[in-house]
Scaffold this active site. Structure first.
Site, PDB file in Angstrom:
ATOM      1  N   ILE A 156       0.842  -1.199   0.000  1.00 44.93           N
ATOM      2  CA  ILE A 156       0.000   0.000   0.000  1.00 44.93           C
ATOM      3  C   ILE A 156       0.876   1.248   0.000  1.00 44.93           C
ATOM      4  CG2 ILE A 156      -1.727   1.306   1.276  1.00 44.93           C
ATOM      5  CD1 ILE A 156      -2.789  -1.380   2.338  1.00 44.93           C
ATOM      6  N   THR A 208       2.234   1.028   8.956  1.00 45.21           N
ATOM      7  CA  THR A 208       2.833  -0.171   9.533  1.00 45.21           C
ATOM      8  C   THR A 208       1.750  -1.113  10.054  1.00 45.21           C
ATOM      9  OG1 THR A 208       2.990   0.854  11.714  1.00 45.21           O
ATOM     10  CG2 THR A 208       4.891   1.076  10.267  1.00 45.21           C
ATOM     11  N   SER A 236      -3.260   2.845   9.148  1.00 44.65           N
ATOM     12  CA  SER A 236      -2.750   1.513   9.497  1.00 44.65           C
ATOM     13  C   SER A 236      -3.660   0.878  10.535  1.00 44.65           C
ATOM     14  CB  SER A 236      -1.314   1.622  10.003  1.00 44.65           C
ATOM     15  OG  SER A 236      -1.218   2.492  11.120  1.00 44.65           O
ATOM     16  N   ARG A 237      -3.334   1.034  11.789  1.00 42.18           N
ATOM     17  CA  ARG A 237      -4.172   0.625  12.908  1.00 42.18           C
ATOM     18  C   ARG A 237      -4.099   1.732  13.954  1.00 42.18           C
ATOM     19  NH1 ARG A 237      -6.137  -2.401   9.900  1.00 42.18           N
ATOM     20  NH2 ARG A 237      -6.506  -4.655  10.076  1.00 42.18           N
ATOM     21  N   ASP A 261      -8.128   7.394   9.448  1.00 41.92           N
ATOM     22  CA  ASP A 261      -9.123   6.394   9.071  1.00 41.92           C
ATOM     23  C   ASP A 261      -9.270   5.331  10.149  1.00 41.92           C
ATOM     24  OD1 ASP A 261     -11.006   5.176   7.320  1.00 41.92           O
ATOM     25  OD2 ASP A 261      -9.485   3.730   6.674  1.00 41.92           O
ATOM     26  N   GLU A 266     -12.639   1.415  18.247  1.00 41.62           N
ATOM     27  CA  GLU A 266     -13.585   1.622  17.146  1.00 41.62           C
ATOM     28  C   GLU A 266     -14.907   0.913  17.429  1.00 41.62           C
ATOM     29  OE1 GLU A 266     -11.586   0.393  13.575  1.00 41.62           O
ATOM     30  OE2 GLU A 266     -10.118   2.006  13.679  1.00 41.62           O
ATOM     31  N   HIS A 285     -12.936   4.038   9.361  1.00 43.26           N
ATOM     32  CA  HIS A 285     -12.169   2.860   8.944  1.00 43.26           C
ATOM     33  C   HIS A 285     -12.719   2.303   7.622  1.00 43.26           C
ATOM     34  CE1 HIS A 285      -9.504  -0.619  10.618  1.00 43.26           C
ATOM     35  NE2 HIS A 285      -9.346  -0.458   9.321  1.00 43.26           N
ATOM     36  N   ILE A 286     -12.640   3.133   6.581  1.00 42.73           N
ATOM     37  CA  ILE A 286     -13.227   2.776   5.287  1.00 42.73           C
ATOM     38  C   ILE A 286     -12.167   2.601   4.197  1.00 42.73           C
ATOM     39  CG2 ILE A 286     -15.470   3.817   5.736  1.00 42.73           C
ATOM     40  CD1 ILE A 286     -14.482   6.250   4.020  1.00 42.73           C
ATOM     41  N   GLY A 287     -10.923   2.308   4.600  1.00 39.78           N
ATOM     42  CA  GLY A 287      -9.841   2.208   3.623  1.00 39.78           C
ATOM     43  C   GLY A 287     -10.148   1.338   2.426  1.00 39.78           C
ATOM     44  N   SER A 288     -10.765   0.200   2.650  1.00 40.57           N
ATOM     45  CA  SER A 288     -11.046  -0.733   1.549  1.00 40.57           C
ATOM     46  C   SER A 288     -12.523  -0.746   1.177  1.00 40.57           C
ATOM     47  CB  SER A 288     -10.629  -2.152   1.944  1.00 40.57           C
ATOM     48  OG  SER A 288     -11.391  -2.609   3.064  1.00 40.57           O
TER      49      SER A 288
END
Length: 322
Positions: A156, A208, A236-237, A261, A266, A285-288
């Protein structure tokens, strides 16, 4: 005889049909995440488990005496208790690469949104605050030809770097556990120590994985090294960042802004200070989160699970369990 699996989250019809061709299955019928107790109750006969999130630990494995493979519909697998899975010889797979471009698009969206204050300016217009003579109060920051520092140059990170180099003529720096000579050549990327990257980058993107070593790796000391004009992006997280340190850094003006994100907890609490700062762009948290990418991820997870249960090598066994 087909292996028995439990599908612990909703999946697209194409994915369910594929699994039905190769396995007998039961599934969680609801859209909301399956409660832990109901998950454990459905694992007595399961040889395979398709899941997204939720701890795969010794307790779960005790409730699943026949379990041979767990396939998560995600890149991250910090929910896997690696030692417990090793002890039971349970295969664990994830879904890398299929979401690289989608997540990279989102990261660049965050960079642009924070730099040009897009959500803030959207509210400014809609609330009727825009008036003639407004000038410097609307200023943001340029993205093109600035320096992008990427912490964690995985697939990524490379996709983000390509967009930055060829789309915005940015200078690329990165910090990684190991150097990437091919990336350095193709993108003219500069390998830097973490300290130097933080000190010299205009945009800092954290990508990371979450491990014991990376938990809280960006704290107040790291924010204090950044330029006061720097923009920080975390996709990432959430736990890779000390959120209270980020709040303090923003309150004290140590950085220009942040795009997030992910969060430590969460869904993030509506009372969290980060949600009330105009120079912070926050996403759920909509990265994908596009229909095509989520379909591709779910199908890869299904293919991984079927391959493992049929005795074949899945395409993406997590490295600690290979």
């Amino acid at each position: 005889m087909k292996p028995n699996i439990f599908i612990a989250r909703s999946v697209p019809p194409e994915v369910e049909a594929y699994l039905g061709e190769h396995c007998t299955y039961t599934k969680w019928e609801q859209e909301e995440p399956i409660p832990r107790d109901k998950l454990l109750a459905n694992l007595r006969e399961a040889e395979g488990l398709l899941i997204s999130g939720g701890k795969i630990d010794a307790e779960l494995l005790e409730h699943a005496p026949r379990l041979r493979a767990v396939s998560t519909i995600s890149v991250g697998y910090n929910n896997f208790d690696i030692e417990a899975m090793k002890a039971r010889s349970v295969i664990g797979t994830n879904t890398p690469d299929v979401l690289n471009d989608t997540v990279a698009d989102l990261i660049f969206g965050l960079m642009l949104a924070v730099a040009r204050r897009i959500p803030e300016m959207d509210r400014y217009v809609k609330e009727g605050s825009w008036k003639r003579g407004d000038d410097k109060t609307l200023f943001g920051r340029d993205v093109h030809r600035k320096k992008l520092g990427i912490i964690g140059m995985g697939s990524i990170g490379e996709a983000v770097a390509r967009r930055a180099k060829f789309g915005f003529n940015m200078n690329i720096a990165y910090h990684n556990r190991s150097r990437k000579p091919d990336v350095e050549t193709a993108l003219e990327a500069e390998y830097l120590s973490l300290q130097e990257l933080l000190q010299t980058s205009d945009f800092i993107v954290l990508m990371t994985p979450l491990t014991p070593e990376t938990k809280g790796m960006i704290g107040f000391g790291e924010f204090a090294l950044m330029k006061r004009t720097a923009i920080f992006v975390n996709a990432s997280r959430g736990a890779t960042v000390d959120e209270q340190a980020l709040v303090r850094a923003l309150q004290e003006g140590l950085i220009f802004g942040a795009g997030l994100d992910v969060f430590e907890h969460e869904p993030v609490s509506p009372d969290h200070p980060l949600l009330h700062m105009p120079n912070v762009v926050t996403l759920p948290h909509i990265g994908s989160a596009t229909a095509q990418t989520r379909l591709d991820m779910a199908m890869l997870a299904a293919e991984n699970l079927v391959a493992a249960l049929q005795g074949h090598a899945p395409s993406s066994v997590v490295k600690e369990l290979r």
